[in-house]
Scaffold this motif. Structure first.
Motif, PDB file in Angstrom:
ATOM      1  N   VAL A  18      89.343 -41.468 -50.644  1.00  0.00           N
ATOM      2  CA  VAL A  18      89.019 -41.520 -49.030  1.00  0.00           C
ATOM      3  C   VAL A  18      87.710 -41.225 -48.796  1.00  0.00           C
ATOM      4  CG1 VAL A  18      91.441 -41.208 -48.413  1.00  0.00           C
ATOM      5  CG2 VAL A  18      90.014 -39.123 -48.565  1.00  0.00           C
ATOM      6  N   THR A  19      86.916 -41.035 -49.613  1.00  0.00           N
ATOM      7  CA  THR A  19      85.302 -40.976 -49.513  1.00  0.00           C
ATOM      8  C   THR A  19      84.830 -42.521 -48.899  1.00  0.00           C
ATOM      9  OG1 THR A  19      84.898 -41.671 -51.674  1.00  0.00           O
ATOM     10  CG2 THR A  19      84.907 -39.475 -51.126  1.00  0.00           C
ATOM     11  N   GLY A  20      84.073 -42.246 -47.668  1.00  0.00           N
ATOM     12  CA  GLY A  20      83.581 -43.418 -46.897  1.00  0.00           C
ATOM     13  C   GLY A  20      84.732 -43.773 -45.836  1.00  0.00           C
ATOM     14  N   ALA A  21      85.508 -42.981 -45.624  1.00  0.00           N
ATOM     15  CA  ALA A  21      86.401 -43.138 -44.333  1.00  0.00           C
ATOM     16  C   ALA A  21      85.580 -42.838 -43.077  1.00  0.00           C
ATOM     17  CB  ALA A  21      87.670 -42.354 -44.409  1.00  0.00           C
ATOM     18  N   GLU A  22      84.807 -41.949 -43.211  1.00  0.00           N
ATOM     19  CA  GLU A  22      83.771 -41.837 -41.985  1.00  0.00           C
ATOM     20  C   GLU A  22      82.829 -42.880 -41.551  1.00  0.00           C
ATOM     21  OE1 GLU A  22      81.473 -40.370 -45.453  1.00  0.00           O
ATOM     22  OE2 GLU A  22      83.496 -40.045 -44.659  1.00  0.00           O
ATOM     23  N   ALA A  23      82.519 -43.983 -42.521  1.00  0.00           N
ATOM     24  CA  ALA A  23      81.838 -44.993 -42.267  1.00  0.00           C
ATOM     25  C   ALA A  23      82.549 -45.882 -41.610  1.00  0.00           C
ATOM     26  CB  ALA A  23      81.587 -45.752 -43.581  1.00  0.00           C
ATOM     27  N   LEU A  24      83.665 -45.969 -41.302  1.00  0.00           N
ATOM     28  CA  LEU A  24      84.435 -46.598 -40.276  1.00  0.00           C
ATOM     29  C   LEU A  24      84.232 -46.422 -38.915  1.00  0.00           C
ATOM     30  CD1 LEU A  24      86.039 -46.752 -43.064  1.00  0.00           C
ATOM     31  CD2 LEU A  24      88.351 -47.101 -41.322  1.00  0.00           C
ATOM     32  N   TYR A  25      84.046 -45.206 -38.705  1.00  0.00           N
ATOM     33  CA  TYR A  25      83.598 -44.720 -37.271  1.00  0.00           C
ATOM     34  C   TYR A  25      82.038 -44.812 -37.033  1.00  0.00           C
ATOM     35  CZ  TYR A  25      82.838 -41.512 -33.346  1.00  0.00           C
ATOM     36  OH  TYR A  25      82.591 -41.018 -32.182  1.00  0.00           O
ATOM     37  N   ALA A  26      81.293 -44.538 -38.160  1.00  0.00           N
ATOM     38  CA  ALA A  26      79.862 -44.704 -38.037  1.00  0.00           C
ATOM     39  C   ALA A  26      79.127 -46.009 -37.732  1.00  0.00           C
ATOM     40  CB  ALA A  26      79.138 -43.951 -39.141  1.00  0.00           C
ATOM     41  N   ASP A  27      80.050 -46.871 -38.326  1.00  0.00           N
ATOM     42  CA  ASP A  27      79.679 -48.418 -38.300  1.00  0.00           C
ATOM     43  C   ASP A  27      80.079 -49.282 -37.121  1.00  0.00           C
ATOM     44  OD1 ASP A  27      77.656 -48.392 -40.328  1.00  0.00           O
ATOM     45  OD2 ASP A  27      79.330 -48.501 -41.898  1.00  0.00           O
ATOM     46  N   MET A  28      80.905 -48.699 -36.230  1.00  0.00           N
ATOM     47  CA  MET A  28      81.790 -49.293 -35.297  1.00  0.00           C
ATOM     48  C   MET A  28      80.837 -50.054 -34.541  1.00  0.00           C
ATOM     49  SD  MET A  28      84.577 -47.574 -32.905  1.00  0.00           S
ATOM     50  CE  MET A  28      83.411 -46.066 -32.178  1.00  0.00           C
ATOM     51  N   GLY A  29      79.600 -49.356 -34.077  1.00  0.00           N
ATOM     52  CA  GLY A  29      78.756 -50.042 -33.102  1.00  0.00           C
ATOM     53  C   GLY A  29      78.127 -51.257 -33.724  1.00  0.00           C
ATOM     54  N   HIS A  30      78.156 -51.556 -35.078  1.00  0.00           N
ATOM     55  CA  HIS A  30      77.859 -53.154 -35.609  1.00  0.00           C
ATOM     56  C   HIS A  30      78.886 -53.937 -35.565  1.00  0.00           C
ATOM     57  CE1 HIS A  30      74.021 -51.084 -36.938  1.00  0.00           C
ATOM     58  NE2 HIS A  30      74.790 -50.121 -37.536  1.00  0.00           N
ATOM     59  N   PHE A  31      80.272 -53.460 -35.759  1.00  0.00           N
ATOM     60  CA  PHE A  31      81.122 -54.677 -35.984  1.00  0.00           C
ATOM     61  C   PHE A  31      82.240 -54.649 -34.763  1.00  0.00           C
ATOM     62  CE2 PHE A  31      79.166 -53.927 -40.119  1.00  0.00           C
ATOM     63  CZ  PHE A  31      78.937 -54.876 -40.649  1.00  0.00           C
ATOM     64  N   GLY A  32      82.332 -53.580 -34.033  1.00  0.00           N
ATOM     65  CA  GLY A  32      83.356 -53.366 -33.138  1.00  0.00           C
ATOM     66  C   GLY A  32      84.871 -52.813 -33.792  1.00  0.00           C
ATOM     67  N   ARG A  33      85.412 -52.273 -32.790  1.00  0.00           N
ATOM     68  CA  ARG A  33      86.769 -51.574 -33.109  1.00  0.00           C
ATOM     69  C   ARG A  33      87.674 -52.335 -34.067  1.00  0.00           C
ATOM     70  NH1 ARG A  33      87.992 -49.765 -28.570  1.00  0.00           N
ATOM     71  NH2 ARG A  33      86.633 -47.749 -28.668  1.00  0.00           N
ATOM     72  N   ASN A  34      88.156 -53.398 -33.391  1.00  0.00           N
ATOM     73  CA  ASN A  34      89.263 -54.258 -33.732  1.00  0.00           C
ATOM     74  C   ASN A  34      88.845 -54.929 -35.114  1.00  0.00           C
ATOM     75  OD1 ASN A  34      90.992 -53.583 -31.679  1.00  0.00           O
ATOM     76  ND2 ASN A  34      90.192 -55.355 -30.522  1.00  0.00           N
ATOM     77  N   PRO A  35      87.696 -55.555 -35.611  1.00  0.00           N
ATOM     78  CA  PRO A  35      87.273 -56.320 -36.811  1.00  0.00           C
ATOM     79  C   PRO A  35      87.564 -55.103 -37.865  1.00  0.00           C
ATOM     80  CG  PRO A  35      85.797 -57.033 -35.096  1.00  0.00           C
ATOM     81  CD  PRO A  35      86.510 -55.925 -34.514  1.00  0.00           C
ATOM     82  N   ILE A  36      87.131 -54.033 -37.702  1.00  0.00           N
ATOM     83  CA  ILE A  36      87.285 -52.812 -38.571  1.00  0.00           C
ATOM     84  C   ILE A  36      88.632 -52.498 -39.007  1.00  0.00           C
ATOM     85  CG2 ILE A  36      86.804 -50.365 -39.095  1.00  0.00           C
ATOM     86  CD1 ILE A  36      84.050 -50.717 -37.940  1.00  0.00           C
ATOM     87  N   ARG A  37      89.448 -52.344 -37.975  1.00  0.00           N
ATOM     88  CA  ARG A  37      90.794 -52.076 -37.881  1.00  0.00           C
ATOM     89  C   ARG A  37      91.589 -53.263 -38.750  1.00  0.00           C
ATOM     90  NH1 ARG A  37      92.221 -50.002 -31.853  1.00  0.00           N
ATOM     91  NH2 ARG A  37      91.745 -47.802 -32.191  1.00  0.00           N
ATOM     92  N   VAL A  38      91.198 -54.485 -38.511  1.00  0.00           N
ATOM     93  CA  VAL A  38      91.986 -55.586 -38.976  1.00  0.00           C
ATOM     94  C   VAL A  38      91.678 -55.709 -40.578  1.00  0.00           C
ATOM     95  CG1 VAL A  38      92.197 -57.961 -39.452  1.00  0.00           C
ATOM     96  CG2 VAL A  38      92.223 -56.922 -36.746  1.00  0.00           C
ATOM     97  N   SER A  39      90.441 -55.674 -40.809  1.00  0.00           N
ATOM     98  CA  SER A  39      89.921 -55.711 -42.275  1.00  0.00           C
ATOM     99  C   SER A  39      90.706 -54.383 -43.157  1.00  0.00           C
ATOM    100  CB  SER A  39      88.526 -55.716 -42.268  1.00  0.00           C
ATOM    101  OG  SER A  39      87.828 -54.458 -41.675  1.00  0.00           O
ATOM    102  N   TRP A  40      90.738 -53.412 -42.402  1.00  0.00           N
ATOM    103  CA  TRP A  40      91.347 -52.281 -43.146  1.00  0.00           C
ATOM    104  C   TRP A  40      92.712 -52.338 -43.383  1.00  0.00           C
ATOM    105  CZ3 TRP A  40      90.941 -48.341 -46.476  1.00  0.00           C
ATOM    106  CH2 TRP A  40      91.851 -47.378 -46.653  1.00  0.00           C
ATOM    107  N   MET A  41      93.497 -52.741 -42.456  1.00  0.00           N
ATOM    108  CA  MET A  41      95.146 -52.832 -42.347  1.00  0.00           C
ATOM    109  C   MET A  41      95.512 -53.976 -43.089  1.00  0.00           C
ATOM    110  SD  MET A  41      96.004 -50.020 -40.886  1.00  0.00           S
ATOM    111  CE  MET A  41      98.008 -50.498 -40.977  1.00  0.00           C
ATOM    112  N   PHE A  42      94.811 -55.063 -43.110  1.00  0.00           N
ATOM    113  CA  PHE A  42      95.328 -56.226 -43.844  1.00  0.00           C
ATOM    114  C   PHE A  42      94.904 -56.660 -45.120  1.00  0.00           C
ATOM    115  CE2 PHE A  42      96.473 -56.358 -39.316  1.00  0.00           C
ATOM    116  CZ  PHE A  42      98.005 -56.384 -39.197  1.00  0.00           C
ATOM    117  N   PHE A  43      93.575 -55.902 -45.445  1.00  0.00           N
ATOM    118  CA  PHE A  43      93.003 -56.542 -46.428  1.00  0.00           C
ATOM    119  C   PHE A  43      92.477 -55.182 -47.501  1.00  0.00           C
ATOM    120  CE2 PHE A  43      89.537 -58.272 -49.013  1.00  0.00           C
ATOM    121  CZ  PHE A  43      90.089 -59.250 -49.491  1.00  0.00           C
TER     122      PHE A  43
END
Length: 642
Positions: free
Chosen positions: A245-270
């Protein structure tokens, strides 16, 4: 014919609506691909070493079916609890005007809660999480690239001597291209990582088909039984399981670049399915072949002919993961500078169209030296993984503390909703942190050392800067008194003088020195202060605050967010209400450069004063930081004791 007209109108409207919907879907898909390419590079390269280290790492684990199922079950439920529930579902909601990360969350908390009793402790925790990130940003490129290149030895053992030279050359090239800008190369990140995730998922599925019983590992029963039957080995195994799970904090840190929903979709479904397919495939391989495949279960999933292409693909993925961490270090440094935790550093823009594409030479070359030293000292990725987990688990545990403040103070959650969630997070992250602390003698000391050094520097600068401002404020003359006396006695000369000052009250020292030595005042005198607010960005219509002090004197305050870069000449073009428009050829900027004299005065220990003095001497000039025209700047020195 008349009946057709309304239908035609509806069809046109439907087509237009469908067109907008298609455009939105296309834009979202582009963000999803971009997130896969940048956000998930770190966690995506974990299969290279995470599963192997649980059995062949510093705390060896017996290779048997129960342990294989137990480890995979732990990895899956760690991803579900830590990544999916904690970061994706909850923490990503705590955005600061769309921005994420420890400093952004800290600024959000600090801006909305004013409880002196415990706010200082929260600030220090947030700063320490940031300090730990620098240790992580040194280890990630070293362990990712080294573990990828080690695949050469799996393909052909005679290539083993080439591993270190090849890894070092790749890392040297990676840091060298930072100054050239990575905007063009970044367009390839998404497709490369897409291919990488599809490949590792396919290899995992092919292995699962041969041993379908590995699917039982998704049942939490196996993780539970692992702890029931072998509590100590299971606890020690957490030190390696957390690498998944190293790198999990990157989801939160990079939220400003991609937005909440694209990160959630790419994580859950891919990303999550691809990672689990690969981990289960590695487990199935060890099920069948045992210790023979333990040297590198990731590469042994591929047939002999496919191992070399897999090495190339994994190396590209490791480079992308490293690039994301390096860019993250630049971004965090910029935030720290703006929020007053670091001295000014030279920041270069590598893209004319993207504001976030920045390059900080000092951070880049400092990281490069440390990464190369790590590779030379630790030699193998297995040795490096011992140092890897502590920085990550420490930052995750601190995020729990910040999340606690958010849930109770900002969101006002009822305790019976928040307490069960927080209990789970504290238990899980506390167990991971405790397990990684057992690896301190084997290399875990490194990120802790880096963290404490950086924490000392950040807090020393913040404290010293505040003490200097206090000393200057003590000696400052009240503005009304100065204006009344100086305006009548001094000779006024044509033009505009802008005196930069860090405090929005009192007379700047540069103004007093100028009047003392030159005995003149300009027709228009601007006392200018640049303030950074606890938000990522300040709108243009809220940027300027002007106060007329009388007799040609004006107090001007410019506001910026911590993700923005101050540009004083550009802001002055929009200033109104203080006479004619600003012309740079008629404007002189006066800066005060303080020389610190370390003394025994109460405030900071002498050794910290000397560190602060060194940082002050090496800080970037305010002229370049605020983008002032070089031929219109006058610097006046002064000495300060703290």
């Amino acid at each position: 014919m008349a009946d057709l007209l309304p239908n035609t109108a509806r069809t046109d409207a439907d087509d237009e609506s469908a067109g907008h919907g298609h455009a939105r879907q296309k834009a979202t898909l582009k963000l999803v691909v971009g997130a896969i390419g940048i956000v998930f590079g770190d966690i995506g390269t974990s299969p290279l070493y995470a599963f192997r280290e649980t059995f062949a790492g510093h705390h060896h684990l017996d290779l048997d079916p129960d342990h294989i199922l137990g480890v995979i079950s732990l990895m899956f439920w760690s991803m579900m609890l830590v990544v999916t529930l904690k970061y994706v579902s909850i923490i990503m909601r705590a955005d600061n005007k769309g921005e994420g990360g420890s400093l952004a969350l800290l600024a959000l908390i600090n801006g909305q809660t004013r409880t002196p009793r415990w706010s200082r402790g929260i600030v220090l925790l947030g700063v320490f999480a940031t300090a730990l990130f620098y240790g992580d940003s040194m280890i990630t490129p070293a362990v990712s690239v080294l573990s990828a290149v080690e695949g050469l030895a799996v393909y052909n053992t005679e290539l083993s001597p080439a591993i270190l030279p090849v890894a070092i050359l790749i890392l040297l090239g990676l840091f060298w291209i930072q100054g050239l800008g990575t905007n063009r190369v970044a367009t390839l990140f998404g497709p490369v990582m897409l291919l990488y995730f599809v490949t590792i998922a396919a290899l995992g599925i092919l292995s699962i088909v041969k041993t379908p019983g590995i699917l039982f590992a998704l049942n939490p029963y196996w993780a539970f039984m692992f702890f029931m039957t072998d509590p100590l080995p299971a606890f020690l195994a957490l030190g390696s399981v957390v690498l998944a799970v190293t790198g999990a904090e990157a989801l939160y840190a990079d939220m400003g670049h991609f937005g909440r929903n694209p990160i959630r979709v790419s994580w859950m479904f891919f990303v999550l399915p691809a990672l689990m397919m690969n981990y289960m495939g590695q487990g199935a391989l060890l099920y069948r072949e045992g210790a023979a495949a333990l040297h590198s279960p990731f590469y042994n999933l591929a047939p002999q002919w496919g191992q070399l292409p897999l090495v190339v693909l994994a190396t590209l993925a490791a480079i992308i993961a490293s690039q994301a961490v390096i860019s993250g270090a630049f971004s965090v440094t910029q935030q720290a500078i703006q929020l007053g935790f670091m001295p000014r550093l030279r920041i270069a823009h590598t893209s004319a169209s993207t504001a976030g594409q920045i390059y900080i030479p000092l951070i880049n070359w400092g990281l490069m030296v440390m990464v190369i030293l790590l590779v030379l000292v630790f030699q193998t990725s297995s040795n490096l993984t011992a140092a890897y987990g502590i920085a990550v688990t420490g930052a995750m545990f601190i995020d729990n503390v910040l999340l606690t403040v958010v849930l109770f103070r900002l969101w006002q959650w009822k305790w019976y909703y928040a307490a069960p969630l927080l209990t789970i997070f504290y238990i899980v992250d506390g167990a991971y942190l405790a397990a990684n602390l057992t690896k301190v003698p084997d290399g875990g000391w490194f990120p802790l050392l880096i963290g404490f050094v950086v924490f000392t520097l950040l807090t020393t600068w913040s404290r010293g800067r505040r003490l200097v401002q206090d000393r200057l404020r003590e000696a400052a003359m009240p503005i009304p008194v100065f204006v009344a006396s100086a305006a009548n006695s001094a000779v006024r000369v044509p033009g505009t003088a802008v005196f930069m000052t860090s405090t929005p009250d009192g007379v700047p020292h540069a103004l007093l020195h100028n009047l003392k030595h030159n005995k003149v005042l300009h027709e228009r005198v601007i006392l200018l202060t640049v303030k950074i607010k606890d938000v990522p960005a300040v709108e243009d219509d809220c940027r300027i605050k002007m106060e007329d002090l009388g007799r040609g004197f004006f107090r001007l305050v410019l506001y910026y967010g911590f993700m923005q870069e101050p540009d004083v000449p550009a802001a002055l073009k929009n200033v109104t209400g203080c006479g004619q428009a600003f012309r740079m050829m008629d404007t002189s900027f006066f800066l005060a450069r303080q020389t610190l004299l370390a003394s025994a005065k109460p405030g900071m220990p002498l050794w910290r004063e000397k560190i602060f003095a060194w940082m002050l001497r090496n800080a970037e000039s305010a002229m370049e930081f605020f983008r002032l025209p070089t031929n219109r700047v006058v610097e006046l020195g002064s000495q300060v004791e703290i």
